[in-house]
Design an enzyme around this catalytic site. Structure first.
Site, short mmCIF file in Angstrom:
data_model
loop_
_atom_site.label_atom_id
_atom_site.label_comp_id
_atom_site.label_asym_id
_atom_site.label_seq_id
_atom_site.Cartn_x
_atom_site.Cartn_y
_atom_site.Cartn_z
N TYR A 138 6.52 -1.44 -22.29
CA TYR A 138 5.54 0.16 -21.75
C TYR A 138 5.39 1.41 -22.15
CZ TYR A 138 6.89 -1.97 -17.40
OH TYR A 138 6.88 -3.74 -16.02
N ASN A 155 -0.66 3.52 -9.28
CA ASN A 155 -0.09 2.27 -9.86
C ASN A 155 1.46 2.49 -9.13
OD1 ASN A 155 1.87 0.92 -11.46
ND2 ASN A 155 1.58 1.26 -13.17
N HIS A 193 3.46 -5.19 -5.49
CA HIS A 193 3.95 -6.84 -5.44
C HIS A 193 3.90 -7.88 -4.02
CE1 HIS A 193 3.34 -7.43 -9.64
NE2 HIS A 193 3.74 -6.23 -9.82
N HIS A 221 -2.32 -0.81 -13.50
CA HIS A 221 -0.83 -0.98 -14.60
C HIS A 221 -0.85 -0.76 -16.12
CE1 HIS A 221 0.19 -3.07 -10.10
NE2 HIS A 221 -1.66 -3.24 -10.70
N SER A 273 0.68 -2.90 -17.95
CA SER A 273 1.00 -4.08 -18.84
C SER A 273 -0.35 -4.82 -17.73
CB SER A 273 2.72 -4.88 -18.72
OG SER A 273 2.61 -5.03 -16.88
C1 DQA Z 1 3.64 -1.74 -13.78
C2 DQA Z 1 3.81 -3.88 -13.12
C3 DQA Z 1 4.41 -3.76 -12.23
O1 DQA Z 1 4.47 -5.31 -12.66
C4 DQA Z 1 5.85 -3.87 -12.38
O2 DQA Z 1 6.76 -3.19 -11.41
C5 DQA Z 1 5.98 -2.05 -13.35
C6 DQA Z 1 4.72 -1.91 -13.83
C7 DQA Z 1 2.54 -2.11 -15.58
O3 DQA Z 1 2.00 -0.53 -14.90
O4 DQA Z 1 3.00 -2.97 -16.09
O5 DQA Z 1 6.99 -1.36 -12.92
O6 DQA Z 1 2.91 -1.83 -12.65
#
Ligand code: DQA
Length: 138
Positions: A22, A71, A77, A97, A99
């Site tokens: 991140y 986000n 999920h 997201h 990532s």
């Molecule tokens: C996220 C991806 C999610 O799977 C994870 O639980 C996050 C961050 C992202 O910004 O890539 O907390 O949403």
């Protein structure tokens, strides 16, 4: 044009958690960049983060923004409550997201909110938020 940038669970730890995934910038740093980007294009931003699922739902229900950039973190999920909150309002929501969740653990491959969102942007780090903002400004 007013945009709500809404961050869910653990996003307050951005810059401190899993820096290889991140990055090192805090959520406040990223929000400042989004605010500057939007201001330069005549749009107003509101920022909100919560680790509580119900607070995210309430914010979606009560927002007066023209668009929401969400986000939801791990809520993405499995939160049918957030999915239903998005489905219950007319405000368009763009899922983001930082990532590329499809390159990560299998449980991250499924989003229960994508179907009720206008679109999804993922994998571009903090620029996922900027690209989502741009989608409202085009
Ligand atoms: C996220 C991806 C999610 O799977 C994870 O639980 C996050 C961050 C992202 O910004 O890539 O907390 O949403």
């Amino acid at each position: 044009m007013k945009l709500l940038i809404l961050n869910g669970v653990n996003l307050n730890m951005t810059g401190r958690r899993e820096q290889g995934v991140y990055g090192t910038q805090t959520l406040e740093d990223i929000n400042a960049e989004i605010a500057a980007y939007c201001k330069a294009r005549g749009a107003e931003c509101e920022f909100y983060q919560s680790n509580l699922e119900g607070e995210i739902c309430t914010k979606i229900q009560t927002s007066d923004a023209d668009g929401i950039i969400l986000n939801a973190g791990a809520f993405t999920h499995y939160s049918y409550a957030i999915r239903d909150a998005i489905a219950s309002v007319n405000t368009p929501v763009v899922e983001v997201h930082m990532s590329n969740v499809h390159k990560r653990e299998e449980f991250r491959h499924k989003s229960v909110i994508s179907e009720v969102c206008r679109g999804t942007i993922l994998g571009f780090g903090k620029n996922s938020y900027i690209l989502a903002a741009e989608s409202f400004l085009l």
